[in-house]
Design an enzyme around this catalytic site. Structure first.
Site: not given
Ligand code: MRU
Length: 357
Positions: A49-51, A86, A196, A237, A248
């Site tokens: 996960r994480g963009a 996603r 997270q 994201d 988030k």
């Molecule tokens: O749902 P997630 O854990 O994939 O969301 C992650 C976030 O919102 C992070 O803050 C985000 O991806 C920003 S930096 C890559």
């Protein structure tokens, strides 16, 4: 890279291996993703996960898919599945589209997809280094203006090296500040409902020896009022052409509180997070709606070290679980990008990224 780990890599058998982020912080486990179906499942269930990392896995996912198909036409079907895994982080669509465009006339899909996925990821890692450096310059400036020797930075969710290779976005400047000898302390929002911040950011910062304190999501505003937050840095994201930021859920409330307390609110992003096609982020960024069980159940370890999920609400109460919110550009002090700091606004973004938008 900071810490001892990477979020993903090609292993000695040339297979994509990732850290299973659903197991952190209780155990460090990795997973090998061998098929398109496994790639899609890993993105959906948040093994990864994480963009940025979603985008990186998607790029290598196309390489994995190329080993399953014989033609570009067949590859398109696999690409569609990955692209839809996603909805909010645009890095996913960006990576799939880049890969597909590059492979259009390829005579050797497997070889070319591997090389191009590595190239995209190397470029992303380079951007992360630049974000680290530009962001650390801001940290130094804030310290100088306040005539202080230590800084308190608040962050939301996880935007470190588990979220974007190699050092992340929001956390990259913090790692660089630490390398420059600055005394940094991070307020880590727990980031309900999936936590997270409490589970991933706190784990990451521990690996890298960065001082930090986990706070309940509702604590940030109070800390700002009593002068214990010098700046906020988050990742994103998706950022629209006018500088609105999807991140988030809960990010917007932190931006409002920061604005009310005159605290700089920065958003750190690589180029792959921009969606130049969306002109009004408040209206048009798609927001992921996730299972209500993520709100109703909490995960933790019991005294025997066994990971368990427990219900924390009345069984039949309904819950709603929006994964992201959008912070309007007017609340953002600046976007920390690989091209330097950019004001969150249509004209500035257009000029800095030389986009015909
Ligand atoms: O749902 P997630 O854990 O994939 O969301 C992650 C976030 O919102 C992070 O803050 C985000 O991806 C920003 S930096 C890559």
């Amino acid at each position: 890279m900071q810490g001892r780990y990477k979020a993903l890599w090609l292993n000695e058998d040339d297979l994509l291996e990732v850290i299973d982020q659903t197991k952190l912080p209780f155990s460090y486990e990795t997973k090998v993703l061998k098929t398109t179906d496994e790639i899609v499942a890993a993105i959906k269930d948040m093994t990864v996960r994480g963009a940025g990392v979603i985008g990186s896995v998607a790029a290598f996912g196309i390489y994995v898919a190329c080993r399953e198909v014989q033609s570009y036409e067949k590859l398109k079907e696999k690409a569609k599945l990955i692209r839809q895994s996603r909805p909010t982080a645009v890095n996913l669509m960006w990576a799939v589209d880049k890969m597909m465009k590059f492979l259009k006339d390829s005579k050797d899909l497997v070889k070319d997809s591997k090389a191009y996925a590595i190239k995209l990821n190397d470029e992303e890692a380079l951007e992360s280094q630049k974000i680290a450096s530009f962001g650390a310059d801001i940290i130094e400036k804030i310290l100088k203006n306040k005539n202080k020797t230590s800084i308190n930075i608040l962050t939301h969710c996880n935007a470190g090296w588990l979220a974007v290779i190699d050092e992340g976005t929001a956390l990259a400047p913090i790692y660089e500040a630490q390398r420059r000898g600055i005394d940094v302390h991070v307020w880590v929002d727990e980031t309900r409902p999936r936590n997270q911040g409490a589970s991933l950011t706190a784990w990451e910062l521990t690996q890298s020896g960065v001082k930090h304190t986990i706070i309940a999501d509702n604590t940030g505003g109070h800390l700002m009022q009593i002068g214990d937050v010098d700046m906020v840095i988050t990742g994103a994201d998706r950022v629209s052409a006018n500088g609105d930021v999807a991140n988030k859920i809960g990010t917007y409330l932190k931006a409002l509180a920061a604005n009310d307390n005159d605290i700089p609110f920065y958003v750190a992003i690589p180029t792959s997070t921009f969606d130049f096609d969306i002109k009004d982020g408040m209206k048009d960024i798609p927001i992921e709606l996730r299972s209500e069980d993520e709100v109703k159940y909490m995960r933790g370890v019991d005294e025997d070290g066994v990971v368990r999920e427990v219900l924390i609400t009345p069984k039949n109460s309904r819950a709603i679980n929006y994964g992201f919110d959008v912070t309007p550009a007017r609340l953002i002090t600046g976007l920390i990008t690989n091209k330097g700091v950019c004001e969150a606004g249509f004209e500035n973004i257009k000029e800095k990224f030389e986009k015909n938008i």
